[in-house]
Design an enzyme around this catalytic site. Sequence first.
Site, mmCIF file in Angstrom:
data_model
loop_
_atom_site.group_PDB
_atom_site.id
_atom_site.type_symbol
_atom_site.label_atom_id
_atom_site.label_comp_id
_atom_site.label_asym_id
_atom_site.label_seq_id
_atom_site.Cartn_x
_atom_site.Cartn_y
_atom_site.Cartn_z
ATOM 1 N N ASP A 281 0.833 -1.205 0.000
ATOM 2 C CA ASP A 281 0.000 0.000 0.000
ATOM 3 C C ASP A 281 0.867 1.255 0.000
ATOM 4 O O ASP A 281 2.085 1.179 0.188
ATOM 5 C CB ASP A 281 -0.955 -0.008 1.207
ATOM 6 C CG ASP A 281 -0.236 -0.095 2.553
ATOM 7 O OD1 ASP A 281 1.007 -0.219 2.559
ATOM 8 O OD2 ASP A 281 -0.912 -0.054 3.587
ATOM 9 N N ASN B 85 -7.992 0.295 13.624
ATOM 10 C CA ASN B 85 -9.399 0.062 13.255
ATOM 11 C C ASN B 85 -9.578 -1.267 12.537
ATOM 12 O O ASN B 85 -10.649 -1.551 12.021
ATOM 13 C CB ASN B 85 -9.894 1.201 12.349
ATOM 14 C CG ASN B 85 -9.067 1.306 11.073
ATOM 15 O OD1 ASN B 85 -8.001 0.709 10.959
ATOM 16 N ND2 ASN B 85 -9.553 2.057 10.113
ATOM 17 N N HIS C 113 -7.768 -2.194 9.828
ATOM 18 C CA HIS C 113 -7.479 -2.175 8.388
ATOM 19 C C HIS C 113 -6.279 -3.060 8.039
ATOM 20 O O HIS C 113 -5.385 -3.280 8.840
ATOM 21 C CB HIS C 113 -7.335 -0.745 7.836
ATOM 22 C CG HIS C 113 -6.074 -0.011 8.181
ATOM 23 N ND1 HIS C 113 -5.987 1.357 8.125
ATOM 24 C CD2 HIS C 113 -4.842 -0.427 8.572
ATOM 25 C CE1 HIS C 113 -4.764 1.738 8.452
ATOM 26 N NE2 HIS C 113 -4.055 0.679 8.725
ATOM 27 N N GLU D 285 -9.856 -0.066 4.485
ATOM 28 C CA GLU D 285 -10.462 0.513 5.689
ATOM 29 C C GLU D 285 -11.834 -0.115 5.953
ATOM 30 O O GLU D 285 -12.305 -0.942 5.173
ATOM 31 C CB GLU D 285 -10.623 2.026 5.488
ATOM 32 C CG GLU D 285 -9.319 2.767 5.229
ATOM 33 C CD GLU D 285 -8.559 3.120 6.506
ATOM 34 O OE1 GLU D 285 -8.657 2.408 7.515
ATOM 35 O OE2 GLU D 285 -7.845 4.141 6.474
#
Length: 240
Positions: A67, A136, A138, A143
């Site tokens: 990423d 969170n 991810h 996400e």
Amino acid sequence: MNFVVCKDYDEMSKKAADVVAECIARNPHALISFPGGDTPLGMFQEFVRRVNEGEIDISNVSYVSLDEWVGLSDQDEGSCGHFNQINLIQVLDKPFKQVHIINGQAADLQEEANRLDAFIQENGPLTVSVLGIGLNGHLGFNEEGADIQSNAHIIPLSETTQRVMSKYFGDKFSPTEGITQGLGQIMKANTVVLIANGEKKADIIARAAKGEVTPLVPASILQQHENCFVILDKAAAERL
Ligand code: GLP
């Protein structure tokens, strides 16, 4: 999921490097992918040491990054690509057969995502995908709500990610989007290795590994992967 709870960060890093080494030994033409972030640094160092000492042969192995922050390239300190360059690519005595690093500064980002898809399509599926996890849940920049069948795509960063990101590059950059391999590509990897360390990851690890499988916690999809190793230090495993 195969859980491996380690006494500390160093052991976690070594165990992750062990799994990657085994995957390469079984498939010398492997396609491998490592994450950005702070978590994998020890694993990168261990992997590089083993390559440089001749324990792992990467002459036929291809590498693809996971990423990148939109707006940043591998020249920007704190970016995922820069992390890859200084901790992996530039410190290997022997090169990978091929390297594909995502350019978050590409003029045409969709074209950049297409290039990533094409590279994975041509050389894949991923033999091993090593992943970190965001607070969170991810994976890469998949996400909350990410499509579990997705290929490479551009995605707005969640509030949590935007809050945490200053740890990588202070207030020098304020990206609002990421470009990432998709969950579909990650789920097609023959082996997945999720690594996490520290108390701050304990809650999200428990939700991802033992909670409901839901797009609201993207990493929970890994419960459905047939060959997933979750390698943790003691603190991150606390709430399992
Ligand atoms: C970052 C990256 C991910 C990384 C995750 C955890 O934002 N996009 O690839 O795995 O968040 O980062 P860290 O290891 O620094 O906690």
